[in-house]
Design a protein around this motif. Sequence first.
Motif, PDB file in Angstrom:
ATOM      1  N   SER A 135     -24.648  46.597 115.519  1.00 14.09           N
ATOM      2  CA  SER A 135     -23.990  46.046 116.748  1.00 14.09           C
ATOM      3  C   SER A 135     -24.162  46.152 117.953  1.00 14.09           C
ATOM      4  CB  SER A 135     -22.367  46.308 116.082  1.00 14.09           C
ATOM      5  OG  SER A 135     -22.253  47.638 116.289  1.00 14.09           O
ATOM      6  N   ILE A 136     -24.854  47.381 118.177  1.00 16.95           N
ATOM      7  CA  ILE A 136     -25.297  47.597 119.603  1.00 16.95           C
ATOM      8  C   ILE A 136     -26.332  46.698 120.056  1.00 16.95           C
ATOM      9  CG2 ILE A 136     -26.400  49.422 121.077  1.00 16.95           C
ATOM     10  CD1 ILE A 136     -23.617  50.176 120.258  1.00 16.95           C
ATOM     11  N   THR A 137     -27.093  46.353 119.297  1.00 13.74           N
ATOM     12  CA  THR A 137     -28.310  45.348 119.651  1.00 13.74           C
ATOM     13  C   THR A 137     -27.816  44.134 119.398  1.00 13.74           C
ATOM     14  OG1 THR A 137     -30.141  46.999 118.847  1.00 13.74           O
ATOM     15  CG2 THR A 137     -30.624  44.561 118.952  1.00 13.74           C
ATOM     16  N   ALA A 138     -26.838  43.738 118.901  1.00 16.43           N
ATOM     17  CA  ALA A 138     -26.139  42.448 118.756  1.00 16.43           C
ATOM     18  C   ALA A 138     -25.174  42.043 119.903  1.00 16.43           C
ATOM     19  CB  ALA A 138     -25.247  42.283 117.677  1.00 16.43           C
ATOM     20  N   GLY A 139     -25.010  43.164 120.887  1.00 15.09           N
ATOM     21  CA  GLY A 139     -24.286  43.034 122.115  1.00 15.09           C
ATOM     22  C   GLY A 139     -22.865  43.021 121.790  1.00 15.09           C
ATOM     23  N   PHE A 140     -22.138  43.581 120.610  1.00 15.64           N
ATOM     24  CA  PHE A 140     -20.906  43.544 120.267  1.00 15.64           C
ATOM     25  C   PHE A 140     -19.858  43.933 121.235  1.00 15.64           C
ATOM     26  CE2 PHE A 140     -17.290  44.976 118.095  1.00 15.64           C
ATOM     27  CZ  PHE A 140     -17.058  43.801 117.128  1.00 15.64           C
ATOM     28  N   GLY A 141     -19.072  43.014 121.728  1.00 19.93           N
ATOM     29  CA  GLY A 141     -18.008  43.276 122.776  1.00 19.93           C
ATOM     30  C   GLY A 141     -18.573  43.873 124.019  1.00 19.93           C
ATOM     31  N   ALA A 142     -19.743  43.252 124.539  1.00 15.71           N
ATOM     32  CA  ALA A 142     -20.347  44.080 125.668  1.00 15.71           C
ATOM     33  C   ALA A 142     -19.580  43.402 126.961  1.00 15.71           C
ATOM     34  CB  ALA A 142     -21.674  43.350 125.878  1.00 15.71           C
ATOM     35  N   TYR A 157     -22.339  39.417 122.398  1.00 23.41           N
ATOM     36  CA  TYR A 157     -22.880  39.004 123.485  1.00 23.41           C
ATOM     37  C   TYR A 157     -24.423  39.203 123.439  1.00 23.41           C
ATOM     38  CZ  TYR A 157     -18.002  38.254 125.206  1.00 23.41           C
ATOM     39  OH  TYR A 157     -16.905  37.783 125.244  1.00 23.41           O
ATOM     40  N   ARG A 158     -25.023  38.440 122.723  1.00 24.20           N
ATOM     41  CA  ARG A 158     -26.544  38.897 122.463  1.00 24.20           C
ATOM     42  C   ARG A 158     -27.509  38.423 123.560  1.00 24.20           C
ATOM     43  NH1 ARG A 158     -28.136  39.462 116.781  1.00 24.20           N
ATOM     44  NH2 ARG A 158     -26.122  39.334 115.607  1.00 24.20           N
ATOM     45  N   GLY A 159     -26.926  37.680 124.413  1.00 21.80           N
ATOM     46  CA  GLY A 159     -27.604  37.387 125.750  1.00 21.80           C
ATOM     47  C   GLY A 159     -27.799  38.596 126.837  1.00 21.80           C
ATOM     48  N   ILE A 192     -30.044  34.627 123.744  1.00 22.96           N
ATOM     49  CA  ILE A 192     -29.095  34.226 124.909  1.00 22.96           C
ATOM     50  C   ILE A 192     -27.522  34.050 124.416  1.00 22.96           C
ATOM     51  CG2 ILE A 192     -30.866  32.912 126.058  1.00 22.96           C
ATOM     52  CD1 ILE A 192     -29.993  30.340 124.678  1.00 22.96           C
ATOM     53  N   LYS A 193     -26.763  34.102 125.169  1.00 27.39           N
ATOM     54  CA  LYS A 193     -25.299  33.899 125.322  1.00 27.39           C
ATOM     55  C   LYS A 193     -24.586  34.695 124.185  1.00 27.39           C
ATOM     56  CE  LYS A 193     -26.069  29.142 127.333  1.00 27.39           C
ATOM     57  NZ  LYS A 193     -25.986  27.612 127.074  1.00 27.39           N
TER      58      LYS A 193
END
Length: 439
Positions: A135-142, A157-159, A192-193
């Motif tokens: 989830s860190i690399t997936a941008g979870f909750g960024a 927030y993968r972007g 992105i996004k």
Amino acid sequence: TFFRFPSRTTRDYFIRCKSRFLQRPKLLSNTRMLFSRAITVFALALAVSAQELVSNDILKQVMSVYPRLGPIEAAKFATALMAKLEEDIKNPEPGRVPDPFPFPCEIYGPSDPPPTSVHQLRPADIKVVGAIGDSITAGFGAKANILLNIFAVLTEYRGVSWSIGGDEDASTVTTLPNLLRRYNPNLIGYSIKTGKADSDNARLNVAVSGAIAQDTTNEANELIAKIKADPAIDFENDWKLVTLFIGGNNLCDHCNDDIVHNADAYEADVRATLTTLKQGLPRTFVNLVLNIDVTRLEPVGGFICGILHSFECPCGTSSNATLRAETSELAQEYNRRLNAIATDPTVNDLDTFTVVAQPFLVNTVPPLNSKGKVDTSYFSPDCFHFSEKAHFAAAEALWNSMVEPVGEKRLDWTLDEPMECPPVGGVFFTNQNSKNLKK
């Protein structure tokens, strides 16, 4: 009240009662906060009531990220999370909106002719980026600590992901791909996004929230398949950079399943993933990012963060000091194994494939604010995942690590750390070229 009223009435009464109490002007703010916390704990203590307070959509999202949680535990977690968001709305942490890191480096072009060795890679030689992880690399909750709603906390927030995001550009969003795009504007693969791993926006970010080391071989196979299927990529000849970061979820759950999460199993899973990449992905440089010690999250936040941590990382943030010490030692052992893998001659015996350990998280501790407490602007409202500000910092730290020779890489990231630059014509350091090249 919870015992006397049935389902929907219970939920409505809870919300109405809490809202009216918190709006009474004569009560001191700290009294309102204590009542808010008390009624949250009461809801958590009653599993049925907690489920009634949370929509099915939220429950499903929570359980997809934390697969070890059943419906009751997920409902309790979501209830605590909503209480934390309410606190953050009332008392937002200063500095939540991040500033991009300035990029002072001189831009230079690709090698001419293109390199045939992974030990000669300039930044502009990299054509494709990919990422494997959780989830860190997936941008979870960024971006959730800016938007402050529960759906933002549960959004990927993968972007803006530190190692693979590509929203906007480096002047506004600091990520590794955006830094690389300064050298090669035609870089391919960055996410992105928003979206899950199977969304179009994910591109070559195949990280899956909730993943453990055991899952990364499947992610590697998915990454290889995506690269092969992309007509814009010359599969055999384009140089690829893949960042692998995994182990946090293993550490957080090791006390519940030592068979899956012990150091031998973890090492075997990572080795299997790297073997898959080595055999299936020609011309590849792998960043193997070492783990952060998850026990350092224990002091993050306060009362409600402690409740959230008990669901997110029970082994790393336990009130049991002995268990935390065991988790910390396991994190160190994981990192010893990763270093051993990265320096294993059998892993690095090809001139077109290499693995480099990037250790900047090993001794990193959460930054402090002006009051000497953990600066929660670096965290999502769930008190665990990186905020966008932390993603920017991790991207800068990863870049710096890549331009530091093996054996001289820093083991931590600190506030106000300057961005490092390769010399004009310089290459990214590997185990082999670090012996011969000076920074």
